[in-house]
Design an enzyme around this catalytic site. Sequence first.
Site, PDB file in Angstrom:
ATOM      1  N   MET A  11       0.854  -1.187   0.000  1.00 54.93           N
ATOM      2  CA  MET A  11       0.000   0.000   0.000  1.00 54.93           C
ATOM      3  C   MET A  11       0.890   1.237   0.000  1.00 54.93           C
ATOM      4  SD  MET A  11      -3.206  -0.951  -0.001  1.00 54.93           S
ATOM      5  CE  MET A  11      -4.111   0.481   0.523  1.00 54.93           C
ATOM      6  N   LYS A  15       1.116   2.223  -7.137  1.00 60.12           N
ATOM      7  CA  LYS A  15       0.718   1.285  -8.201  1.00 60.12           C
ATOM      8  C   LYS A  15      -0.308   1.920  -9.140  1.00 60.12           C
ATOM      9  CE  LYS A  15      -0.599  -1.612  -5.129  1.00 60.12           C
ATOM     10  NZ  LYS A  15      -0.283  -0.734  -3.988  1.00 60.12           N
ATOM     11  N   GLU A  84      -5.540  -2.994  -9.483  1.00 56.27           N
ATOM     12  CA  GLU A  84      -6.102  -3.837  -8.413  1.00 56.27           C
ATOM     13  C   GLU A  84      -6.298  -5.278  -8.877  1.00 56.27           C
ATOM     14  OE1 GLU A  84      -6.024  -2.598  -5.539  1.00 56.27           O
ATOM     15  OE2 GLU A  84      -6.219  -0.444  -5.796  1.00 56.27           O
ATOM     16  N   GLN A  86      -5.096  -7.975  -7.958  1.00 53.62           N
ATOM     17  CA  GLN A  86      -5.151  -9.008  -6.916  1.00 53.62           C
ATOM     18  C   GLN A  86      -6.573  -9.500  -6.687  1.00 53.62           C
ATOM     19  OE1 GLN A  86      -4.401  -5.781  -6.184  1.00 53.62           O
ATOM     20  NE2 GLN A  86      -5.708  -5.115  -4.507  1.00 53.62           N
ATOM     21  N   CYS A 140       8.939   1.867   4.511  1.00 50.70           N
ATOM     22  CA  CYS A 140       8.303   1.799   5.827  1.00 50.70           C
ATOM     23  C   CYS A 140       8.731   3.044   6.617  1.00 50.70           C
ATOM     24  CB  CYS A 140       8.770   0.522   6.532  1.00 50.70           C
ATOM     25  SG  CYS A 140       8.108   0.295   8.208  1.00 50.70           S
ATOM     26  N   CYS A 142      10.215   3.129   9.269  1.00 51.81           N
ATOM     27  CA  CYS A 142      11.538   2.888   9.873  1.00 51.81           C
ATOM     28  C   CYS A 142      12.670   3.039   8.853  1.00 51.81           C
ATOM     29  CB  CYS A 142      11.591   1.502  10.518  1.00 51.81           C
ATOM     30  SG  CYS A 142      11.717   0.149   9.323  1.00 51.81           S
TER      31      CYS A 142
END
Length: 191
Positions: A11, A15, A84, A86, A140, A142
């Site tokens: 996410m 995309k 989308e 998936q 991310c 981090c």
Amino acid sequence: MPKLYFKYGAMGSSKSAQALMTKFNYEEKGYSVGLMKPAVDDRDGADIVKSRVGLIGKGIVITPDMNLSEWFERNHYDVLIVDEAQFLSAQQIEQLKQIAIHEVPVLCFGLKSDFRTVMFEGSKRLFEIADSLTEIKSVCKCGRKAEVNARVIDGRMVLEGAQIDIGGNDKYIGVCYGCWLEYKRQAEEGL
């Protein structure tokens, strides 16, 4: 030679933006492009492909019972782009592969796995039969590569629920596997 492509990412990895930019690039060169998306993703309207950065396009809705091979025989395009992906069935992915083998390039964009790190049916089949797999990377918080889609409700990660729960930044964050494991530990301990 036409191919079946799968461009996947977590996410927030852009995309949909890349799908829309790819459509623009093909159209700028004079190609007719069929932009498609599964009906289940209706958060912005069933026929709307929208990115978080503001790019938007009108798409062709793929219903669960739609035979894409038969549809393509009646609606020819030079290129197909599926956002989308998936959410498609394995059978629909097979149909896209047949179109790519015999007709035109098919570029699919989507998630690899759900909030529990389980592959979606469409993604699994794309990993099995796509001619080209490309990861669209994102980061991310981090600093490591985001690869898991954490489902978040009221600021807390959840581990249970239906595989498909349509949402964007309101429900999901892309995180690295290490952060996901930590969120998972906290959720399991009720922290």
